[in-house]
Design a protein around this motif. Sequence first.
Motif, PDB file in Angstrom:
ATOM      1  N   SER A   1      60.435  51.065   9.526  1.00 24.27           N
ATOM      2  CA  SER A   1      61.173  49.818   9.329  1.00 24.27           C
ATOM      3  C   SER A   1      62.250  49.929   8.265  1.00 24.27           C
ATOM      4  O   SER A   1      62.936  48.945   7.991  1.00 24.27           O
TER       5      SER A   1
ATOM      6  N   ARG B   1      60.938  55.650  18.143  1.00 17.23           N
ATOM      7  CA  ARG B   1      62.192  55.975  18.799  1.00 17.23           C
ATOM      8  C   ARG B   1      63.360  55.231  18.151  1.00 17.23           C
ATOM      9  O   ARG B   1      64.429  55.799  17.920  1.00 17.23           O
ATOM     10  N   SER B   2      63.162  53.962  17.856  1.00 17.67           N
ATOM     11  CA  SER B   2      64.239  53.177  17.242  1.00 17.67           C
ATOM     12  C   SER B   2      64.522  53.640  15.817  1.00 17.67           C
ATOM     13  O   SER B   2      65.637  53.468  15.315  1.00 17.67           O
ATOM     14  N   ALA B   3      63.512  54.234  15.162  1.00 20.85           N
ATOM     15  CA  ALA B   3      63.713  54.762  13.809  1.00 20.85           C
ATOM     16  C   ALA B   3      64.209  56.198  13.818  1.00 20.85           C
ATOM     17  O   ALA B   3      64.565  56.744  12.769  1.00 20.85           O
TER      18      ALA B   3
ATOM     19  N   TRP C   1      58.945  42.330  23.381  1.00 22.33           N
ATOM     20  CA  TRP C   1      59.525  43.312  22.468  1.00 22.33           C
ATOM     21  C   TRP C   1      59.900  44.581  23.234  1.00 22.33           C
ATOM     22  O   TRP C   1      60.992  45.129  23.052  1.00 22.33           O
TER      23      TRP C   1
ATOM     24  N   TRP D   1      58.048  52.950  20.647  1.00 25.78           N
ATOM     25  CA  TRP D   1      59.369  52.349  20.507  1.00 25.78           C
ATOM     26  C   TRP D   1      59.782  52.250  19.036  1.00 25.78           C
ATOM     27  O   TRP D   1      60.943  52.488  18.690  1.00 25.78           O
ATOM     28  N   LEU D   2      58.830  51.907  18.169  1.00 22.82           N
ATOM     29  CA  LEU D   2      59.141  51.850  16.742  1.00 22.82           C
ATOM     30  C   LEU D   2      59.621  53.206  16.237  1.00 22.82           C
ATOM     31  O   LEU D   2      60.578  53.297  15.459  1.00 22.82           O
TER      32      LEU D   2
ATOM     33  N   LYS E   1      63.569  45.463  23.649  1.00 25.26           N
ATOM     34  CA  LYS E   1      63.799  46.615  22.767  1.00 25.26           C
ATOM     35  C   LYS E   1      64.375  46.180  21.419  1.00 25.26           C
ATOM     36  O   LYS E   1      65.389  46.689  20.949  1.00 25.26           O
ATOM     37  N   TRP E   2      63.666  45.255  20.795  1.00 26.68           N
ATOM     38  CA  TRP E   2      64.078  44.789  19.474  1.00 26.68           C
ATOM     39  C   TRP E   2      63.906  45.904  18.450  1.00 26.68           C
ATOM     40  O   TRP E   2      63.004  46.739  18.556  1.00 26.68           O
ATOM     41  N   LYS E   3      64.756  45.881  17.426  1.00 27.46           N
ATOM     42  CA  LYS E   3      64.670  46.838  16.337  1.00 27.46           C
ATOM     43  C   LYS E   3      64.380  46.104  15.037  1.00 27.46           C
ATOM     44  O   LYS E   3      64.839  44.978  14.835  1.00 27.46           O
ATOM     45  N   LEU E   4      63.611  46.749  14.178  1.00 30.68           N
ATOM     46  CA  LEU E   4      63.228  46.140  12.914  1.00 30.68           C
ATOM     47  C   LEU E   4      64.154  46.574  11.788  1.00 30.68           C
ATOM     48  O   LEU E   4      64.682  47.690  11.784  1.00 30.68           O
ATOM     49  N   GLN E   5      64.350  45.672  10.845  1.00 29.90           N
ATOM     50  CA  GLN E   5      65.010  45.976   9.590  1.00 29.90           C
ATOM     51  C   GLN E   5      64.075  45.569   8.465  1.00 29.90           C
ATOM     52  O   GLN E   5      63.119  44.813   8.681  1.00 29.90           O
TER      53      GLN E   5
END
Length: 265
Positions: free
Chosen positions: A47, A226-228, A94, A223-224, A98-102
């Motif tokens: 995150s 991959r998005s990171a 989600w 996904w977490l 494909k939401w991404k976290l900040q």
Amino acid sequence: MLKQRVITALILLPLMLGMLFYASDVFWALFSGLIALLALWEYTRMSGFSGEQNHRYLGFTALFGVVAYAGNWVLPPIVWLAVLLFWLVAMPLWLIKKWKLQANWKAYSVGWILMVPFWFALVTLRPSTEAATSLLAVMGLVWIADIAAYFCGKAFGKRKLAPAISPGKSWEGAIGGALCVAVYLTLVMNAGWLAFDTSWIGTICIGLILTVVSVGGDLLESWLKRSAGIKDSSNLLPGHGGVFDRVDSLIAVLSVYAAMTVLFA
């Protein structure tokens, strides 16, 4: 790599089973808290938390766990309902969106809704060593679903389940995993290892829900990562990646199972 995986598994499996069946309630709570905190620490890496944010977040979470256990706190039904809605509604959305976290309040909230109910589930579903078998039976569902999906996918997999998130998963593998879970639950139900008492049809329906949630938990963690832009949640477990990598499906399944137990039992 295979040698490392085998050695790590030979260490972790006896440790997990030993704690589950023989540890006192306090040591089980501490052991479960350590697992949840390590997974939460890995989650903060995905995150984008800064070092200072990470220390405050993990420190506050650990303090909450100690106070909650010392005070015999339980999560109220409204929180378990939120957990259920997260895994059954928000998690599929989600993965679709494909939401991404900040590193903001949303990431803080998601981390807590992932790990805090997971810890409460581990503690409340195993109030004493006598309940260890029923908790292990639910954990076994996750492992059966995962192993069966892998081999069924290798043998029959053609249609990708979520190619943009986890290219190795297939619909055939997921269906094969669900069928094997149905057989597994039939066996453990007849053996009297399940904590809930319902009909065979009810047991299979619960198993199907938990199998879907298990796959969803795995995909969400994938996904977490991959998005990171990372391959493993950490390198804490040689040959296996991180703690979150090993317990992603367990987090989902035990949280949902505990929520169902509180809300519908």
